[in-house]
Scaffold this motif. Structure first.
Motif, PDB file in Angstrom:
ATOM      1  N   PHE A  78       5.380   8.023   9.310  1.00 37.24           N
ATOM      2  CA  PHE A  78       5.807   7.519   8.005  1.00 37.24           C
ATOM      3  C   PHE A  78       7.117   8.174   7.581  1.00 37.24           C
ATOM      4  O   PHE A  78       8.063   7.509   7.179  1.00 37.24           O
ATOM      5  CB  PHE A  78       4.726   7.780   6.947  1.00 37.24           C
ATOM      6  CG  PHE A  78       5.138   7.380   5.557  1.00 37.24           C
ATOM      7  CD1 PHE A  78       5.044   6.060   5.147  1.00 37.24           C
ATOM      8  CD2 PHE A  78       5.629   8.323   4.656  1.00 37.24           C
ATOM      9  CE1 PHE A  78       5.445   5.685   3.870  1.00 37.24           C
ATOM     10  CE2 PHE A  78       6.027   7.964   3.386  1.00 37.24           C
ATOM     11  CZ  PHE A  78       5.927   6.639   2.988  1.00 37.24           C
ATOM     12  N   ASN A 252      -4.314   4.575   8.215  1.00 40.53           N
ATOM     13  CA  ASN A 252      -2.964   4.566   8.786  1.00 40.53           C
ATOM     14  C   ASN A 252      -3.069   4.501  10.302  1.00 40.53           C
ATOM     15  O   ASN A 252      -4.165   4.660  10.882  1.00 40.53           O
ATOM     16  CB  ASN A 252      -2.117   5.757   8.312  1.00 40.53           C
ATOM     17  CG  ASN A 252      -2.439   7.057   9.017  1.00 40.53           C
ATOM     18  OD1 ASN A 252      -3.508   7.225   9.592  1.00 40.53           O
ATOM     19  ND2 ASN A 252      -1.511   8.003   8.978  1.00 40.53           N
ATOM     20  N   ASP A 280       0.547   0.597   8.741  1.00 43.32           N
ATOM     21  CA  ASP A 280       1.918   1.122   8.781  1.00 43.32           C
ATOM     22  C   ASP A 280       2.769   0.398   9.820  1.00 43.32           C
ATOM     23  O   ASP A 280       3.944   0.183   9.615  1.00 43.32           O
ATOM     24  CB  ASP A 280       2.000   2.624   9.080  1.00 43.32           C
ATOM     25  CG  ASP A 280       1.639   3.484   7.876  1.00 43.32           C
ATOM     26  OD1 ASP A 280       1.725   2.976   6.739  1.00 43.32           O
ATOM     27  OD2 ASP A 280       1.250   4.654   8.073  1.00 43.32           O
ATOM     28  N   THR A 282       3.526   1.666  13.001  1.00 39.23           N
ATOM     29  CA  THR A 282       4.407   2.661  13.598  1.00 39.23           C
ATOM     30  C   THR A 282       4.763   2.220  15.020  1.00 39.23           C
ATOM     31  O   THR A 282       4.090   1.365  15.604  1.00 39.23           O
ATOM     32  CB  THR A 282       3.704   4.023  13.647  1.00 39.23           C
ATOM     33  OG1 THR A 282       2.510   3.903  14.439  1.00 39.23           O
ATOM     34  CG2 THR A 282       3.335   4.496  12.251  1.00 39.23           C
ATOM     35  N   GLN A 297       4.170  -1.861   7.102  1.00 37.79           N
ATOM     36  CA  GLN A 297       4.704  -1.351   5.842  1.00 37.79           C
ATOM     37  C   GLN A 297       6.235  -1.323   5.946  1.00 37.79           C
ATOM     38  O   GLN A 297       6.770  -0.791   6.921  1.00 37.79           O
ATOM     39  CB  GLN A 297       4.172   0.056   5.566  1.00 37.79           C
ATOM     40  CG  GLN A 297       4.632   0.617   4.248  1.00 37.79           C
ATOM     41  CD  GLN A 297       3.905   1.886   3.835  1.00 37.79           C
ATOM     42  OE1 GLN A 297       3.948   2.241   2.676  1.00 37.79           O
ATOM     43  NE2 GLN A 297       3.244   2.551   4.753  1.00 37.79           N
TER      44      GLN A 297
END
Length: 357
Positions: A78, A252, A280, A282, A297
């Motif tokens: 993040f 997450n 998220d 990632t 996100q």
């Protein structure tokens, strides 16, 4: 022969046919310059390879051209996403980003912020959760008259602009996806207790279950801390139950990756025996096997918007549109990303060979 002298702001103004003040306004990203004039000046700047001295810019405008990014977050993904977006936007606007990690529970937190502001004299600070909700940090910045923008705060603050996404709706969407696949025993691994995003994502999960008249089983709710290790620990708790879940929503991606690792160690197939969803999006989410279903996100966009709110310069793509965001409190859109870690209840396991094409 001696090297040619570097171009000056006077050279740029003369070549572009404008005043020195206009060149300065263009370089400092100030409003009120016609778009054609701005483009003409920037072209001359590029052609002459003009490089304004940072010290001169600071003295002329009373600015340091430094933006601070303060974080305390166990999820490196993040922080990395926010840092990348902020760095690129600062670079485009002629600013530099200074990144500092602060412990949210440090007894001298306010003093640390004071020392940092005194040393750097930043033009503004970007605060990520949970620091964006820490009264010590906010008070120290208020006393030093340092502007700040909050990323994903607990609530809109009339004194500070903010940028966030709708965590509740996003979590509800991803839980609805699991329900649509036939899952009713859906576990959730909650994030860090002190972060409001954890509460909001749990709210979305609970709202989806309620909307589909699925009883919320407290045995399927496990506390995590947004870290890979707590994802592994929570997964072992959940998957050791007599009636284990058929799907897990981790708050997450780091924790979702921990669930994936634990499931594979226990010999469970994903998604054949267990569907897993994260939050998220990632970089690792798309690289593991099976790749994770998750919520994307807009970390990069949130960071860029935070910089824009600090420096008062709308992004070029938005500057000439009526839809350009005017609000000091911006909610940016998310995206549901469906990959191979989720499947219909009872579906066959995904082959171990990655798909092509």
């Amino acid at each position: 022969m001696p090297p040619p002298k570097p171009a000056t702001i006077i050279d740029v103004a003369r070549e572009a046919g404008v005043s020195i003040k206009t060149v300065s306004r263009v370089l400092n990203q100030e409003p009120g310059v016609h778009s054609e004039t701005r483009e003409s000046v920037l072209k001359v700047v590029a052609d002459l390879k003009y490089r304004p001295k940072q010290s001169a810019r600071s003295l002329a405008g009373g600015r340091s051209f430094l933006i601070g990014l303060l974080y305390y977050d166990p999820s490196a993904a993040f922080v990395g996403g926010v840092q990348q977006g902020a760095t690129l936007r600062c670079r485009e606007a002629g600013y530099h980003l200074v990144v500092e990690s602060l412990h949210n529970d440090a007894p001298d937190l306010a003093m640390q912020v004071d020392r940092m502001v005194s040393a750097l004299r930043p033009d503004g600070m970007i605060l990520t959760p949970p620091l964006c909700d820490n009264p010590q940090v906010l008070s120290a910045l208020r006393e030093s008259q340092t502007p700040c923008v909050l990323i994903s705060p607990a609530a809109d603050d009339p004194d500070h602009p903010s940028v966030r996404m709708d965590d509740v709706h996003a979590a509800e969407e991803i839980t609805n996806l699991l329900i649509s696949l036939g899952h009713t025993r859906i576990a959730i691994i909650k994030g860090a207790k002190e972060q409001v995003a954890s509460k909001r994502r749990y709210q979305g999960y609970a709202a989806a279950l309620k909307a589909h008249r699925i009883v919320l089983d407290k045995d399927l709710v496990v506390q995590g801390d947004f870290t890979f290790d707590t994802g592994v620990e929570a997964a072992y708790q959940l998957l050791s139950r007599r009636q284990r879940p058929t799907a897990v929503f981790a708050s997450n991606d780091d924790m979702a990756l921990g669930v994936l690792a634990a499931a594979q160690r226990l010999g469970l197939s994903v998604p054949g025996d267990l569907s897993i969803a994260g939050f998220d999006d990632t970089p690792a989410a798309a690289r593991v096997w099976p790749p994770l279903t998750t919520v994307r996100q807009p970390m990069d966009d949130m960071a860029r918007a935070a910089v824009d709110l600090l420096i008062g310069a709308p992004r070029a793509a938005e500057a000439d549109t009526e839809s350009a965001p005017k609000s000091r409190h911006r909610v940016l859109p998310h995206e549901l990303v469906v990959r191979d870690s989720t499947a219909a209840l009872g579906a066959k396991a995904v082959p171990r060979t990655k798909k092509t094409g």
